[in-house]
Write a protein that holds these residues in place. Structure first.
Motif, PDB file in Angstrom:
ATOM      1  N   VAL A 235      -1.322   6.957   2.486  1.00  0.00           N
ATOM      2  CA  VAL A 235      -1.555   5.831   3.387  1.00  0.00           C
ATOM      3  C   VAL A 235      -1.145   6.260   4.790  1.00  0.00           C
ATOM      4  N   ARG A 236      -2.030   5.979   5.732  1.00  0.00           N
ATOM      5  CA  ARG A 236      -1.751   6.220   7.146  1.00  0.00           C
ATOM      6  C   ARG A 236      -2.074   4.942   7.909  1.00  0.00           C
ATOM      7  N   THR A 237      -1.547   4.822   9.096  1.00  0.00           N
ATOM      8  CA  THR A 237      -1.918   3.705   9.956  1.00  0.00           C
ATOM      9  C   THR A 237      -2.613   4.247  11.197  1.00  0.00           C
ATOM     10  N   SER A 238      -3.415   3.375  11.801  1.00  0.00           N
ATOM     11  CA  SER A 238      -4.129   3.721  13.022  1.00  0.00           C
ATOM     12  C   SER A 238      -3.919   2.594  14.020  1.00  0.00           C
ATOM     13  N   GLU A 239      -3.870   2.925  15.284  1.00  0.00           N
ATOM     14  CA  GLU A 239      -3.713   1.899  16.316  1.00  0.00           C
ATOM     15  C   GLU A 239      -4.927   0.980  16.378  1.00  0.00           C
ATOM     16  N   CYS A 240      -6.134   1.531  16.325  1.00  0.00           N
ATOM     17  CA  CYS A 240      -7.331   0.686  16.369  1.00  0.00           C
ATOM     18  C   CYS A 240      -8.503   1.463  15.788  1.00  0.00           C
ATOM     19  N   LEU A 241      -9.163   0.864  14.817  1.00  0.00           N
ATOM     20  CA  LEU A 241     -10.322   1.499  14.189  1.00  0.00           C
ATOM     21  C   LEU A 241     -11.643   0.983  14.753  1.00  0.00           C
ATOM     22  N   GLY A 242     -11.600  -0.113  15.509  1.00  0.00           N
ATOM     23  CA  GLY A 242     -12.801  -0.552  16.201  1.00  0.00           C
ATOM     24  C   GLY A 242     -13.357  -1.919  15.877  1.00  0.00           C
ATOM     25  N   PRO A 243     -13.728  -2.210  14.649  1.00  0.00           N
ATOM     26  CA  PRO A 243     -14.383  -3.506  14.395  1.00  0.00           C
ATOM     27  C   PRO A 243     -13.388  -4.669  14.346  1.00  0.00           C
ATOM     28  N   CYS A 244     -12.888  -5.042  15.527  1.00  0.00           N
ATOM     29  CA  CYS A 244     -11.824  -6.037  15.620  1.00  0.00           C
ATOM     30  C   CYS A 244     -12.232  -7.410  15.085  1.00  0.00           C
ATOM     31  N   GLY A 245     -13.499  -7.733  15.132  1.00  0.00           N
ATOM     32  CA  GLY A 245     -13.963  -9.014  14.628  1.00  0.00           C
ATOM     33  C   GLY A 245     -13.900  -9.123  13.124  1.00  0.00           C
ATOM     34  N   GLN A 246     -13.621  -7.998  12.454  1.00  0.00           N
ATOM     35  CA  GLN A 246     -13.567  -7.970  10.991  1.00  0.00           C
ATOM     36  C   GLN A 246     -12.173  -7.601  10.488  1.00  0.00           C
ATOM     37  N   ALA A 247     -11.161  -7.870  11.319  1.00  0.00           N
ATOM     38  CA  ALA A 247      -9.776  -7.551  10.979  1.00  0.00           C
ATOM     39  C   ALA A 247      -9.346  -8.350   9.746  1.00  0.00           C
ATOM     40  N   ASN A 248      -8.508  -7.745   8.997  1.00  0.00           N
ATOM     41  CA  ASN A 248      -7.887  -6.439   8.958  1.00  0.00           C
ATOM     42  C   ASN A 248      -8.871  -5.429   8.355  1.00  0.00           C
ATOM     43  N   VAL A 249      -8.881  -4.241   8.927  1.00  0.00           N
ATOM     44  CA  VAL A 249      -9.779  -3.181   8.474  1.00  0.00           C
ATOM     45  C   VAL A 249      -8.963  -2.099   7.779  1.00  0.00           C
ATOM     46  N   ILE A 250      -9.486  -1.646   6.651  1.00  0.00           N
ATOM     47  CA  ILE A 250      -8.904  -0.519   5.921  1.00  0.00           C
ATOM     48  C   ILE A 250     -10.038   0.460   5.636  1.00  0.00           C
ATOM     49  N   VAL A 251      -9.845   1.721   5.969  1.00  0.00           N
ATOM     50  CA  VAL A 251     -10.820   2.756   5.647  1.00  0.00           C
ATOM     51  C   VAL A 251     -10.322   3.487   4.408  1.00  0.00           C
ATOM     52  N   VAL A 252     -11.185   3.580   3.399  1.00  0.00           N
ATOM     53  CA  VAL A 252     -10.857   4.267   2.161  1.00  0.00           C
ATOM     54  C   VAL A 252     -11.556   5.621   2.206  1.00  0.00           C
TER      55      VAL A 252
ATOM     56  N   LEU B 112       0.832  -1.206   0.000  1.00  0.00           N
ATOM     57  CA  LEU B 112       0.000   0.000   0.000  1.00  0.00           C
ATOM     58  C   LEU B 112       0.866   1.255   0.000  1.00  0.00           C
ATOM     59  N   ARG B 113       1.917   1.243   0.794  1.00  0.00           N
ATOM     60  CA  ARG B 113       2.820   2.405   0.843  1.00  0.00           C
ATOM     61  C   ARG B 113       3.569   2.584  -0.470  1.00  0.00           C
ATOM     62  N   ALA B 114       3.963   1.491  -1.111  1.00  0.00           N
ATOM     63  CA  ALA B 114       4.643   1.584  -2.406  1.00  0.00           C
ATOM     64  C   ALA B 114       3.692   2.165  -3.455  1.00  0.00           C
ATOM     65  N   ALA B 115       2.435   1.761  -3.421  1.00  0.00           N
ATOM     66  CA  ALA B 115       1.450   2.301  -4.360  1.00  0.00           C
ATOM     67  C   ALA B 115       1.268   3.800  -4.132  1.00  0.00           C
ATOM     68  N   ALA B 116       1.237   4.215  -2.880  1.00  0.00           N
ATOM     69  CA  ALA B 116       1.104   5.643  -2.577  1.00  0.00           C
ATOM     70  C   ALA B 116       2.328   6.411  -3.073  1.00  0.00           C
ATOM     71  N   ALA B 117       3.505   5.855  -2.852  1.00  0.00           N
ATOM     72  CA  ALA B 117       4.733   6.523  -3.291  1.00  0.00           C
ATOM     73  C   ALA B 117       4.775   6.676  -4.803  1.00  0.00           C
ATOM     74  N   GLY B 118       4.195   5.728  -5.526  1.00  0.00           N
ATOM     75  CA  GLY B 118       4.196   5.788  -6.984  1.00  0.00           C
ATOM     76  C   GLY B 118       2.972   6.434  -7.592  1.00  0.00           C
ATOM     77  N   SER B 119       2.102   7.007  -6.758  1.00  0.00           N
ATOM     78  CA  SER B 119       0.829   7.543  -7.262  1.00  0.00           C
ATOM     79  C   SER B 119       0.884   8.993  -7.718  1.00  0.00           C
ATOM     80  N   GLY B 120       2.006   9.632  -7.544  1.00  0.00           N
ATOM     81  CA  GLY B 120       2.084  11.045  -7.916  1.00  0.00           C
ATOM     82  C   GLY B 120       1.212  11.932  -7.043  1.00  0.00           C
ATOM     83  N   GLY B 121       1.006  11.534  -5.795  1.00  0.00           N
ATOM     84  CA  GLY B 121       0.224  12.340  -4.862  1.00  0.00           C
ATOM     85  C   GLY B 121      -1.270  12.073  -4.887  1.00  0.00           C
ATOM     86  N   ARG B 122      -1.720  11.084  -5.653  1.00  0.00           N
ATOM     87  CA  ARG B 122      -3.158  10.787  -5.720  1.00  0.00           C
ATOM     88  C   ARG B 122      -3.613   9.822  -4.642  1.00  0.00           C
TER      89      ARG B 122
END
Length: 135
Positions: free
Chosen positions: A56-73, A43-53
């Protein structure tokens, strides 16, 4: 006396992926066999190659742990102008899910493109929406 204020230039906000890496997401004990570090690196490599479009950030916990891994778009500025809200993706545990997230973001993300059909099956309600529905 006239007061002047500086106007900040408008910078379009890119589509942003917030990747949960807290207590359950990104944890090899909970989801063994998933390359958590490899997913984040892709994901970070895609961001680096996206020309700023893409960002990617990380979060300690987004909440719905039963549905891990969670990504918010999070939508880009243009996606927000078109009324889009953040989309929550659950069970993003394999390369196929990562591929689908990246394909959607490259196509424009929320508000600008529909998610791939397989990814649409992994969309989950944000924790606040889930709590409201349970009442």
């Amino acid at each position: 006396m006239t007061t002047t204020y500086a106007i900040r230039p408008f910078h379009a906000r890119p589509c942003t992926l917030v990747v949960c890496r807290g207590c359950c997401c990104g944890d090899g004990r909970k989801n063994p066999g998933t390359d958590h570090e490899g997913q984040l690196a892709r994901l970070r490599a895609a961001a680096a190659g996206s020309g700023g479009r893409l960002a990617v950030r990380t979060s300690e916990c987004l909440g719905p742990c039963g549905q891990a891994n969670v990504i918010v778009v999070q939508p880009s500025s243009e996606g927000r102008r078109r009324g889009a809200r953040a989309a929550w993706v659950g069970w993003a545990l394999d390369d196929d899910a990562t591929d689908d997230v990246l394909a959607w973001v490259i196509a424009g993300g929320p508000g600008l493109a529909e998610p791939p059909a397989t990814l649409a099956l992994q969309l989950i309600p944000p924790p606040s929406d889930a709590r409201r529905r349970a009442r």
